[in-house]
Design an enzyme around this catalytic site. Structure first.
Site, mmCIF file in Angstrom:
data_model
loop_
_atom_site.group_PDB
_atom_site.id
_atom_site.type_symbol
_atom_site.label_atom_id
_atom_site.label_comp_id
_atom_site.label_asym_id
_atom_site.label_seq_id
_atom_site.Cartn_x
_atom_site.Cartn_y
_atom_site.Cartn_z
ATOM 1 N N MET A 1 0.849 -1.180 0.000
ATOM 2 C CA MET A 1 0.000 0.000 0.000
ATOM 3 C C MET A 1 0.897 1.248 0.000
ATOM 4 O O MET A 1 2.054 1.186 0.419
ATOM 5 C CB MET A 1 -0.896 0.017 1.247
ATOM 6 C CG MET A 1 -1.872 -1.135 1.333
ATOM 7 S SD MET A 1 -2.974 -1.010 2.779
ATOM 8 C CE MET A 1 -1.797 -1.000 4.137
ATOM 9 N N ASP A 2 0.361 2.357 -0.483
ATOM 10 C CA ASP A 2 1.056 3.645 -0.459
ATOM 11 C C ASP A 2 2.242 3.754 -1.409
ATOM 12 O O ASP A 2 3.061 4.668 -1.266
ATOM 13 C CB ASP A 2 1.549 3.993 0.965
ATOM 14 C CG ASP A 2 0.413 4.177 1.949
ATOM 15 O OD1 ASP A 2 -0.708 4.514 1.516
ATOM 16 O OD2 ASP A 2 0.641 3.972 3.155
ATOM 17 N N LYS B 1 0.418 2.688 -6.817
ATOM 18 C CA LYS B 1 -0.103 1.806 -7.867
ATOM 19 C C LYS B 1 -1.226 2.473 -8.664
ATOM 20 O O LYS B 1 -1.198 2.492 -9.898
ATOM 21 C CB LYS B 1 -0.619 0.508 -7.248
ATOM 22 C CG LYS B 1 0.448 -0.319 -6.541
ATOM 23 C CD LYS B 1 -0.119 -1.592 -5.971
ATOM 24 C CE LYS B 1 -1.233 -1.341 -4.977
ATOM 25 N NZ LYS B 1 -0.813 -0.558 -3.816
ATOM 26 N N GLU C 1 -6.490 -2.838 -8.242
ATOM 27 C CA GLU C 1 -6.885 -3.727 -7.136
ATOM 28 C C GLU C 1 -6.989 -5.170 -7.636
ATOM 29 O O GLU C 1 -7.891 -5.929 -7.261
ATOM 30 C CB GLU C 1 -8.216 -3.273 -6.524
ATOM 31 C CG GLU C 1 -8.276 -1.819 -6.101
ATOM 32 C CD GLU C 1 -7.319 -1.469 -4.959
ATOM 33 O OE1 GLU C 1 -6.663 -2.388 -4.408
ATOM 34 O OE2 GLU C 1 -7.200 -0.283 -4.612
ATOM 35 N N ALA C 2 -6.027 -5.566 -8.467
ATOM 36 C CA ALA C 2 -6.073 -6.886 -9.094
ATOM 37 C C ALA C 2 -5.936 -8.016 -8.084
ATOM 38 O O ALA C 2 -6.321 -9.153 -8.382
ATOM 39 C CB ALA C 2 -4.970 -6.990 -10.148
#
Length: 216
Positions: free
Chosen positions: A11-12, A15, A87-88
């Site tokens: 995260m962060d 992406k 968000e794959a």
């Protein structure tokens, strides 16, 4: 040759920002793409970045066939030059197989973005299948940082402020450190192992500061 490319990180690490940039660059050259997402922070049918950028996207539902969706769109005269999936990690392994078919059969580039492991340090099924099938895997160069200043490599979940390592793999929560019941934070491996979040570290520091001084 068309490729299935998996951009991954914690995260962060930017992406969604990169996904939106790739879409922007291709649109600027007259290309038209289809954007897929699932469980974005901005709500259903949205692809958003923490920098405040937001655009419409196709929300992927549990049973959705991505390959069939694109074939139908193209058969009805819709133009599709590329595919972006944010968000794959939340996609099923079967849906990742469908993305591979999009590359091989429809000859479209597919850019997939996601985090690899969950708060328990276990691979998401969607990310695992992408690692198995992708033509290329790109680790994002923007490194997220743990509260201690080290490179963040792990995603942590908190419930009522306490870090947890058990529970459902996918639970939507807050990422901004507010008072939400479920929250997320990126940590280095050392502090993930010790379950030491930024809030826990601050509490420990405050407690140390207020310890009574022994009289001589």
């Amino acid at each position: 040759m068309p490729e299935l490319i998996f951009f991954c990180g914690t995260m962060d690490c930017g992406k969604s920002t990169l996904a939106l940039q790739i879409d922007h660059n291709r649109q600027a050259r007259g290309l038209q793409g289809v954007l897929f997402t699932r469980d974005d922070r901005a709500g259903e049918g949205m692809l958003s970045s923490r920098l405040g950028l937001v655009t419409d996207a196709v929300e992927v539902t549990g049973p959705m066939d991505l390959h069939a969706h694109l074939v139908e769109r193209m058969s009805q005269g819709g133009r599709v030059d590329y595919v972006i999936v944010d968000e794959a990690q939340f996609l099923s392994p079967g849906q990742i197989d469908q993305l591979a078919r999009v590359v091989d059969d429809l000859e479209l580039d597919v850019f997939a973005f996601g985090i690899t492991t969950d708060f328990r340090t276990r691979l998401f099924p969607g990310s695992q299948r992408l690692i198995e099938l992708a033509d290329r895997i790109e680790s994002l160069q923007v490194e997220a940082m743990c509260w201690c200043g080290a490179r963040a490599t792990h995603n942590a979940r908190t419930v009522n402020g306490e870090m947890v390592v058990e529970g459902e793999q996918v639970v939507v929560g807050d990422v901004n450190g507010t008072a939400a019941q479920v929250g997320y934070e990126v940590l280095c491996r050392r502090h993930h192992r010790r379950r030491m979040t930024g809030a826990a570290a601050r509490s420990a520091s405050v407690a140390q500061d207020v310890l009574p001084v022994a009289s001589g």
